[in-house]
Design a protein around this motif. Sequence first.
Motif: not given
Length: 370
Positions: A155-182
């Motif tokens: 079982g699990f119980k926790h809070n998350n922000v899963y929808s990209k539409s709810d991401f702040s600009p910095l969350f989106l930028q962080a995701n992009e950073m983790f995703e770069t080929e480099e």
Amino acid sequence: MKHNTVTLQLLAAAAAISNNGGVCAFTTSSTTQHPAISSPTAQNGVRKGSDMASGGFGKTTAGSGMSKGKKGMKKKSRKAPSYELKSGTKIQDVLNPDIFADPNTVETIKTQIRNGEICVIRNAFIPEFANAMYEELDDTDAWSKNEDYFNDGYGFKHNNVYSKSDFSPLFLQANEMFETEETKEFMSELTGRDCSGESVGAPSYYEVGDHSLPHTDHVGQRSVAYIWHLSKTWKAEYGGGLYWAPEPLANAYLHASFNTLVLFSVTPFSSHFVTSVSPKSKGNKRLAYNGWWHSSWVPKPTDPIEEMLASPEQRLTLTHAQIQSINDMLDDPWAPRIQPPERHEAVVDLRRNIMEELYPEAKYSPVVLN
């Protein structure tokens, strides 16, 4: 051991292994390590459970209990982030240079992860980035409660922000950073795992009573897990500890902290869980940003699988999806056949080794009185 129906049953069970909003880790000291990193040895441990969408975030699967995804707060206007990542930023640009510029420290990190240990890196990112991410996590009102319970006891119980539409600009930028080929190339070199596939990440927040029971993250193409802890003023008595299950109790806890990066290779033995957050934590937040780098390799009959997976160490790096692909090659009547027949038999033997090594039988059996 036969590997037709048995293999399918084991893989179906393993496919249920869970993802959660804050994967577990812990800290032990070593006199040969850089003071910013520490890690114990991960051994055996596997847990069946539920998973969110294969290889990523966004929804909970149907379980035996309940799932929630409703926002609990009224949206407020967001302030401008105190820090921004430029387009094309790679993880090397924001990691603490005092740690990753030291060749001995980098070699220690490589060794730990390749040995199946969990690696805990203190003060992992530059302070400006870490503080800005903390402020974003502390300020966001986009949390959704994710909760479910399953027939096998997981079982699990926790809070998350899963929808990209709810991401702040910095969350989106962080995701992009983790995703770069480099970034993915850097992580592949650091961990010895294929990280060339998709990268996914999202914020998590554990409040009073939140938890995540034992699981391994060995789902889909997940290859390497990361958890960036961003909690301030947190105490051990507040709970929410990340627990590396194979370790003795004295070494197993990693309590929430600030700017700590946890890395581990995802395998059937990477068992961990998050302990329940205590009522004593009121007024404090257990915050993290976590996710996975995925492999891009999907085995094909034309691949030299026998050579690529010749050793137990190589077989241990198989993702769940890759194991399923090998299984399909051998058992699916509609799949392309492995030729010549002698090679087909060699892959059958290889699969036997994979299943015996990665899904061993229990070391104990219950005592039953007639």
